[in-house]
Scaffold this active site. Structure first.
Site, PDB file in Angstrom:
ATOM      1  N   GLY A  62     -34.051  -3.209  -4.918  1.00 44.65           N
ATOM      2  CA  GLY A  62     -33.774  -2.010  -4.124  1.00 44.65           C
ATOM      3  C   GLY A  62     -33.801  -0.703  -4.889  1.00 44.65           C
ATOM      4  N   ARG A 100     -40.782  -0.712   6.944  1.00 46.71           N
ATOM      5  CA  ARG A 100     -40.797  -2.156   7.235  1.00 46.71           C
ATOM      6  C   ARG A 100     -41.598  -2.474   8.491  1.00 46.71           C
ATOM      7  NH1 ARG A 100     -34.549  -3.440   5.630  1.00 46.71           N
ATOM      8  NH2 ARG A 100     -34.959  -3.750   3.421  1.00 46.71           N
ATOM      9  N   GLY A 122     -32.835  -8.875  -2.979  1.00 51.47           N
ATOM     10  CA  GLY A 122     -32.210 -10.153  -3.349  1.00 51.47           C
ATOM     11  C   GLY A 122     -33.198 -11.303  -3.378  1.00 51.47           C
ATOM     12  N   LYS A 167     -24.684  -3.434 -14.279  1.00 52.84           N
ATOM     13  CA  LYS A 167     -23.883  -4.490 -14.898  1.00 52.84           C
ATOM     14  C   LYS A 167     -24.674  -5.651 -15.476  1.00 52.84           C
ATOM     15  CE  LYS A 167     -19.783  -3.952 -12.060  1.00 52.84           C
ATOM     16  NZ  LYS A 167     -19.048  -4.577 -10.960  1.00 52.84           N
TER      17      LYS A 167
HETATM   18  P1  AMP Z   1     -28.242  -2.439  -9.847  1.00 48.34           P
HETATM   19  O1  AMP Z   1     -27.972  -2.458  -8.356  1.00 48.34           O
HETATM   20  O2  AMP Z   1     -27.367  -3.373 -10.623  1.00 48.34           O
HETATM   21  O3  AMP Z   1     -29.698  -2.526 -10.164  1.00 48.34           O
HETATM   22  O4  AMP Z   1     -27.725  -1.019 -10.321  1.00 48.34           O
HETATM   23  C1  AMP Z   1     -28.350   0.170  -9.943  1.00 48.34           C
HETATM   24  C2  AMP Z   1     -27.382   1.264 -10.220  1.00 48.34           C
HETATM   25  O5  AMP Z   1     -27.103   1.315 -11.597  1.00 48.34           O
HETATM   26  C3  AMP Z   1     -27.907   2.631  -9.841  1.00 48.34           C
HETATM   27  O6  AMP Z   1     -27.216   3.102  -8.733  1.00 48.34           O
HETATM   28  C4  AMP Z   1     -27.621   3.474 -11.094  1.00 48.34           C
HETATM   29  O7  AMP Z   1     -27.007   4.686 -10.778  1.00 48.34           O
HETATM   30  C5  AMP Z   1     -26.665   2.602 -11.888  1.00 48.34           C
HETATM   31  N1  AMP Z   1     -26.708   2.916 -13.305  1.00 48.34           N
HETATM   32  C6  AMP Z   1     -27.772   3.003 -14.101  1.00 48.34           C
HETATM   33  N2  AMP Z   1     -27.417   3.400 -15.340  1.00 48.34           N
HETATM   34  C7  AMP Z   1     -26.080   3.565 -15.334  1.00 48.34           C
HETATM   35  C8  AMP Z   1     -25.121   3.995 -16.316  1.00 48.34           C
HETATM   36  N3  AMP Z   1     -25.487   4.320 -17.552  1.00 48.34           N
HETATM   37  N4  AMP Z   1     -23.827   4.062 -15.924  1.00 48.34           N
HETATM   38  C9  AMP Z   1     -23.468   3.748 -14.687  1.00 48.34           C
HETATM   39  N5  AMP Z   1     -24.320   3.348 -13.708  1.00 48.34           N
HETATM   40  C10 AMP Z   1     -25.612   3.257 -14.035  1.00 48.34           C
END
Ligand code: AMP
Length: 419
Positions: free
Chosen positions: A377, A36, A400, A221
């Site tokens: 991120g 950064r 974000g 999610k």
């Molecule tokens: P996000 O911050 O919502 O983009 O989520 C990123 C996170 O999703 C990462 O740390 C991944 O380890 C997790 N992730 C990706 N695929 C899966 C999965 N099949 N089950 C659980 N966590 C997951």
């Protein structure tokens, strides 16, 4: 009126630059990742080369008041090394010292202000409120900090003749230094090079994307990605969904998903997304097979299962080989690509294949002339882990801010300059 950093005459002017120096420090207060700071250097150098002086302001971490471990003094050696010159430091961004040092700056000099978040006024949120505070007490505290925020902002603005916002990572926050201060510089406000680059990259994807346009969304999610899924559906030709979200989609359609991550309260949302994609003619691409583990770890046993038929004690951790190929084909035939969120638990090497395949396909498409933007991120951590960041068109630092901008929200830090 918004100015341009490229054409503005900085001669004899003091520019206050909101930078994002929120960098990680180790136990001895050494900067462990200087990305950064490095990224902000071109903007600083531009002002200095134009005959101006620079006042740098930033936050570091989430202090609750004055806390030495969040002092920006720790980063002085790194800034000096990357800038190639000595800088001065004001140990209280509101102190008499800061005002005096800012006033005494001569062309070519740089002053760094102490952590803005030592003051609650930077964010404009009350601090130290007791849990049991009544609604009236909360409202009064909020009003008080908003009042004193005006003085705080005015004081910061008094140090300079020009305001530059180069902190994209906080552009979605309406803080004193990221947005409110711009009002004090109606004819002398502009974006720095980081902000300009980020906005240009995102606009080139969202405003007039070359077709086919493919978005790959992963992560854990559905609930955190729903707004972005809905807004992107209006724009893309192909929408690839991977990661933990997959299993909510499978279960919503009656599939068996073992102990995979699943949001039961999002079944209706998942089904509505499938319907909406059909209606809009968007090619919604979901996983066919999953690389499953019998434990959430890098030492798990692994087996490949249909994504909608996972045995009870197993968990979908990554996309399977068939899905990798299916996703790869779509990506390699695209002209504009946006990737947010890993398609598996890439932090564990044994479940990083799927995300690596995505990264490779994006690199291949980019080499054939596609425009590729990686943001958020975890996708950035992912592309860095695979050492492929230089082989895609743009890697956003936004997090974000990037997601909110892509969702079509007005970012206060952007609006304050453009208004
Ligand atoms: P996000 O911050 O919502 O983009 O989520 C990123 C996170 O999703 C990462 O740390 C991944 O380890 C997790 N992730 C990706 N695929 C899966 C999965 N099949 N089950 C659980 N966590 C997951």
């Amino acid at each position: 009126m918004q100015q341009s950093i490229d054409t503005y005459n900085f001669a004899g002017k003091r520019a206050i630059i909101r930078v994002d120096f929120n960098v990680p420090l180790d136990g001895d207060f050494n900067v462990t990742d200087d990305t950064r700071i490095r990224a902000a250097i071109p903007t600083i150098k531009k002002v200095l080369a134009g005959g101006g002086a620079v006042i740098l302001m930033s936050h570091l971490g989430r202090p609750k008041g004055v806390e030495d471990k969040y002092s920006l003094k720790h980063i002085i050696p790194t800034v000096e090394k990357l800038l190639g010159q000595q800088i001065d430091f004001a140990g209280d961004c509101m102190g008499a010292d800061a005002a005096a040092k800012a006033a005494a700056l001569t062309p070519g000099e740089v002053l760094l202000l102490e952590n803005l978040r030592y003051y609650a006024e930077e964010e404009g949120k009350p601090r130290g409120l007791k849990e049991e505070a009544t609604d009236e007490e909360k409202a009064a505290a909020k009003k008080a900090v908003k009042e004193s925020q005006k003085e705080f902002t005015k004081k910061l603005a008094s140090y300079a003749d020009v305001y530059i916002n180069d902190a994209f990572g906080t552009a979605h926050r309406a803080h004193a230094s990221t947005a409110l201060i711009a009002a004090f510089f109606p004819n002398d406000k502009m974006f720095g090079y980081i902000m300009e680059g980020e906005l240009k990259a995102i606009d080139s994807v969202l405003q007039a994307p070359q077709k086919p346009f493919t978005a790959i969304l992963g992560g854990s999610k559905v609930s955190t990605k729903i707004t972005i899924i809905e807004s992107l559906m209006e724009k893309v030709d192909n929408l690839i969904l991977g990661g933990g979200m997959t299993y909510t989609f499978m279960a919503a359609q009656g599939g068996k998903i073992g102990k995979s991550i699943c949001e039961k309260d999002q079944f209706d949302t998942a089904l509505a997304i499938i319907e909406k994609a059909k209606k809009l003619g968007v090619n919604l691409v979901l996983a066919d097979d999953a690389r499953c583990g019998d434990d959430f770890s890098n030492a798990a046993n692994v087996k490949i299962c249909p994504a909608n038929d996972i045995p009870d004690s197993w968990e979908g951790m990554d996309i399977g080989p068939k899905t990798e190929e299916k996703f790869r084909k779509v990506i390699e035939n695209s002209k504009t690509i946006l990737w947010n969120g890993p398609v598996g638990v890439f932090e564990f090497d044994i479940f990083s294949n799927g995300s690596r395949a995505i990264a490779e396909a994006i690199v291949a498409a980019t080499a054939k002339g596609a425009y590729s933007l990686i943001g958020g991120g975890d996708s950035v951590a992912c592309i860095n882990k695979f050492g492929m960041a230089k082989q895609v068109s743009y890697v956003s630092t936004g997090g974000g801010a990037l997601l909110e901008y892509m969702e079509g929200k007005v970012l206060p830090g952007v609006a304050a300059i453009r208004e």
